[in-house]
Design a protein around this motif. Structure first.
Motif, mmCIF file in Angstrom:
data_model
loop_
_atom_site.group_PDB
_atom_site.id
_atom_site.type_symbol
_atom_site.label_atom_id
_atom_site.label_comp_id
_atom_site.label_asym_id
_atom_site.label_seq_id
_atom_site.Cartn_x
_atom_site.Cartn_y
_atom_site.Cartn_z
ATOM 1 N N THR A 115 0.886 -1.071 -0.050
ATOM 2 C CA THR A 115 0.062 0.047 -0.026
ATOM 3 C C THR A 115 0.928 1.342 -0.077
ATOM 4 N N ILE A 116 0.706 2.150 -0.855
ATOM 5 C CA ILE A 116 1.441 3.376 -0.880
ATOM 6 C C ILE A 116 0.637 4.560 -0.318
ATOM 7 N N VAL A 117 1.299 4.948 0.866
ATOM 8 C CA VAL A 117 0.593 5.897 1.800
ATOM 9 C C VAL A 117 0.458 7.112 1.199
ATOM 10 N N ASN A 118 1.279 7.784 0.444
ATOM 11 C CA ASN A 118 1.043 8.932 -0.077
ATOM 12 C C ASN A 118 0.762 8.782 -1.439
ATOM 13 N N TYR A 119 -0.377 7.968 -1.753
ATOM 14 C CA TYR A 119 -0.990 7.683 -2.906
ATOM 15 C C TYR A 119 -1.744 8.801 -3.511
ATOM 16 N N GLU A 120 -2.663 9.573 -2.698
ATOM 17 C CA GLU A 120 -3.252 10.672 -3.078
ATOM 18 C C GLU A 120 -2.307 11.811 -3.502
ATOM 19 N N GLU A 121 -1.335 12.132 -2.636
ATOM 20 C CA GLU A 121 -0.375 13.452 -2.986
ATOM 21 C C GLU A 121 0.247 12.907 -4.395
ATOM 22 N N LEU A 122 0.812 11.801 -4.572
ATOM 23 C CA LEU A 122 1.300 11.434 -5.822
ATOM 24 C C LEU A 122 0.436 11.576 -6.928
ATOM 25 N N ARG A 123 -0.681 11.072 -6.884
ATOM 26 C CA ARG A 123 -1.661 10.912 -7.872
ATOM 27 C C ARG A 123 -1.907 12.401 -8.230
ATOM 28 N N ALA A 124 -2.348 13.271 -7.359
ATOM 29 C CA ALA A 124 -2.506 14.670 -7.840
ATOM 30 C C ALA A 124 -1.519 15.322 -8.455
ATOM 31 N N GLU A 125 -0.271 14.779 -8.151
ATOM 32 C CA GLU A 125 0.900 15.616 -8.642
ATOM 33 C C GLU A 125 1.220 14.919 -9.932
ATOM 34 N N TYR A 454 4.635 4.393 14.707
ATOM 35 C CA TYR A 454 4.973 4.395 13.051
ATOM 36 C C TYR A 454 5.820 4.513 12.555
ATOM 37 N N PRO A 455 6.579 3.714 11.647
ATOM 38 C CA PRO A 455 7.938 4.362 11.043
ATOM 39 C C PRO A 455 8.091 5.730 10.816
ATOM 40 N N ASP A 456 9.057 6.409 10.712
ATOM 41 C CA ASP A 456 9.225 7.647 10.715
ATOM 42 C C ASP A 456 8.611 8.246 9.284
ATOM 43 N N GLU A 457 8.993 7.599 8.058
ATOM 44 C CA GLU A 457 8.584 8.274 6.883
ATOM 45 C C GLU A 457 6.962 8.121 6.736
ATOM 46 N N ILE A 458 6.220 7.159 7.544
ATOM 47 C CA ILE A 458 4.913 7.213 7.344
ATOM 48 C C ILE A 458 4.159 8.233 8.005
ATOM 49 N N ARG A 459 4.799 8.631 9.137
ATOM 50 C CA ARG A 459 3.958 9.693 9.928
ATOM 51 C C ARG A 459 3.436 10.863 9.256
ATOM 52 N N PRO A 460 4.234 11.449 8.415
ATOM 53 C CA PRO A 460 3.462 12.692 7.744
ATOM 54 C C PRO A 460 2.300 12.575 7.060
ATOM 55 N N PHE A 461 1.942 11.140 6.756
ATOM 56 C CA PHE A 461 0.744 11.028 5.892
ATOM 57 C C PHE A 461 -0.413 10.263 6.662
ATOM 58 N N LEU A 462 -0.363 10.252 8.233
ATOM 59 C CA LEU A 462 -1.535 9.782 8.860
ATOM 60 C C LEU A 462 -2.481 10.849 8.835
ATOM 61 N N GLY A 463 -2.221 12.025 8.320
ATOM 62 C CA GLY A 463 -3.430 12.920 8.246
ATOM 63 C C GLY A 463 -3.891 13.516 9.738
ATOM 64 N N LYS A 464 -5.003 13.598 10.076
ATOM 65 C CA LYS A 464 -5.589 14.143 11.351
ATOM 66 C C LYS A 464 -5.527 13.284 12.241
ATOM 67 N N LYS A 465 -5.405 11.981 12.033
ATOM 68 C CA LYS A 465 -5.478 10.965 13.083
ATOM 69 C C LYS A 465 -4.630 10.974 14.307
ATOM 70 N N VAL A 466 -5.010 10.898 15.329
ATOM 71 C CA VAL A 466 -4.203 10.892 16.401
ATOM 72 C C VAL A 466 -4.067 9.360 17.136
ATOM 73 N N VAL A 467 -2.966 8.982 17.161
ATOM 74 C CA VAL A 467 -2.885 7.726 17.856
ATOM 75 C C VAL A 467 -2.979 7.744 19.603
ATOM 76 N N VAL A 468 -4.010 7.119 19.824
ATOM 77 C CA VAL A 468 -3.977 7.072 21.479
ATOM 78 C C VAL A 468 -3.596 5.728 22.084
ATOM 79 N N LYS A 469 -2.515 5.741 22.739
ATOM 80 C CA LYS A 469 -2.051 4.478 23.353
ATOM 81 C C LYS A 469 -2.721 4.114 24.596
ATOM 82 N N LYS A 470 -3.267 2.813 24.657
ATOM 83 C CA LYS A 470 -3.946 2.209 25.549
ATOM 84 C C LYS A 470 -2.692 1.178 26.267
#
Length: 470
Positions: A115-125, A454-470
């Protein structure tokens, strides 16, 4: 199967290149894809190089449904690639089936697992650059990035390097060019598996998503394709170029659920991991019961390990309708499809206390349905033991549970999950126990869905989701 039937893993790839022009690799690719069918059941496709031209056939359904004997005869060629798909991005339409051909110079066909996590950005480009998309699959982004670099004068290898530098996410891909080159490339983290083997009878090198694919065609395993590398197969030789370096982050689900029990992933055999997970569960919380029961199919090995360690006999607990589709293919009412596939063996389980072994709980829908069936069949007590720790965070690297709301364990205690499912007791594997069972260093595994880290390069593409650790 309990809730792992709700898990969707993206796909599998398979490629064969013979050094003999008389070889026919289409049946080999067919056999390899059949061995990898568990990784994707929506569609299947094969592309071969025949008389200097690419020829592709693909269809919706299982490998054995898509390819008839006559179709395989029409694909007779010494070089080819193949794919089975389950969509984690893009709809389940024939247009999204792979391999996908790209009209570049040279023309090529591509298929991938991930899965390409920056799909939307690359498609728009790419759309801003004038490229028109024909599918909703992230595979097309990979191919168009390569096509773009080719258009600007790059050779094929450098075009793939360009693509790899732009892509963020999980990918293990194979590409077939009309000049007879097969290229396999893998993301730097190594999220998804990919291996290389050799088939002596065909004088052929083989790439496969799993070693079980190599075994199915009697190919000898050579090595896992290194993460971050490009592997060029041409004229009977494989050359390698290391493109990107990173810490590894192999998906722990490959050992827990996705890979076949007879596969070896990153040097670690899946059978032994699942056996150790079962043993560890027996150690964590000893409990009295009459039988250990596995939820078919991927939990059987763990159940055997649990039984061996605990001394509690194992019992076949379900009649299985092997002609029912796997429930993770079905987008609605998974409980209904679980009932369609599984039927508790009342004569064996009535009045008994059972330890039910499964590999994961995602949404809880299927788990709840199976527990209800067992209770109706007269089971006295159901003690559920899960070989995977609680899933508390979404996966963006190729496993289709992309939202917190889908995860029953997110924001809930084990006791709250137990009550929702309706079991008498519930215990998950610990993260430390899982890592120990796999046997690789913790920092070489992706545990993001268990920890929210998450791995470092994935984090910028997680959008507005906030991980809450339980």
């Amino acid at each position: 199967m309990t809730d792992s039937t709700n898990l969707k893993e993206s796909c599998a790839v398979f490629a064969v290149s013979s050094n003999s022009d008389k070889a026919d690799v289409a049946p080999v690719i067919f056999s390899g894809l059949l061995a990898l069918q568990h990784r994707g059941q929506e569609s299947a496709g094969i592309t071969v190089l025949k008389n200097g031209k690419l020829s592709t056939f693909k269809g919706l359904g299982l490998v054995i449904e898509v390819f008839s004997h006559n179709i395989l005869k029409g694909l007779s060629a010494p070089i080819g690639i193949g794919h089975v798909r389950y969509s984690t991005y893009g709809s389940s339409d024939l247009i999204n089936a792979q391999p996908i051909e790209f009209e570049s110079k040279p023309k090529f066909a591509l298929c991938f697992n991930g899965t390409i996590v920056n799909y939307e950005e690359l498609r728009a480009e790419l759309e801003r650059d004038g490229y028109v998309f024909k599918t909703t699959s992230d595979s097309e982004v990979i191919g168009l990035l390569i096509s773009k670099a080719l258009k600007h004068g790059s050779d094929l290898t450098n075009a793939i390097i360009y693509g790899m530098e732009k892509l963020k996410g999980a990918y293990s891909a194979v590409l077939l060019s009309e000049d007879g080159t097969i290229i396999a490339f893998r993301d730097a983290y190594g999220f998804r598996p990919l291996c290389l083997g050799y088939l002596k009878d065909f004088e052929a090198y083989v790439f496969s998503s799993e070693t079980s694919g190599l075994d199915a065609v009697d190919a000898t395993f050579i090595e896992d394709v290194p993460p971050g590398s490009i592997n060029v197969l041409k004229s009977g030789e494989v050359t390698r170029l290391k493109v990107r370096s990173s810490r590894h982050a192999h998906c722990m689900f490959e050992w827990v659920y996705f890979s076949r029990q007879d596969s070896i992933v990153e040097g670690v055999d899946v059978f032994s991991v699942r056996w150790r997970l079962g043993e560890k569960l027996a150690e964590l919380n000893p409990i009295e019961a009459d039988y250990v029961v596995a939820v078919p199919e991927t939990s059987r090995i763990a159940a055997l390990g649990f039984s061996s360690k605990s001394g509690i006999p194992i019992m076949e607990g379900f009649g299985v309708n092997r002609y029912a589709l796997r429930t993770f293919i079905m987008p609605k009412d998974r409980g209904y499809f679980a009932r369609l596939k599984l039927n508790p063996l009342r004569q064996a389980l009535n009045g008994k206390r059972i330890i039910l072994i499964d590999d994961s709980i995602v949404r809880g829908t299927t788990s709840k349905a199976i527990v209800s069936m067992l209770k109706k069949a007269g089971v006295k007590e159901v003690h559920l033991r899960i070989t995977c720790p609680p899933l508390i965070a979404p996966c963006y690297m190729g496993v289709d549970f992309p939202t917190f709301e889908e995860l029953i364990a997110h924001g809930r205690s084990v006791e709250e999950v137990r009550k929702l499912i309706g079991v008498d007791s519930l215990m998950y594997m610990t993260i430390d126990g899982l890592v120990k069972a796999i046997g690789l260093p913790r920092d070489e595994l992706c545990l993001a869905c268990l920890t929210g880290e998450y791995p470092d390069e994935i984090r910028p593409f997680l959008g507005k989701k906030v991980v809450v650790k339980k």
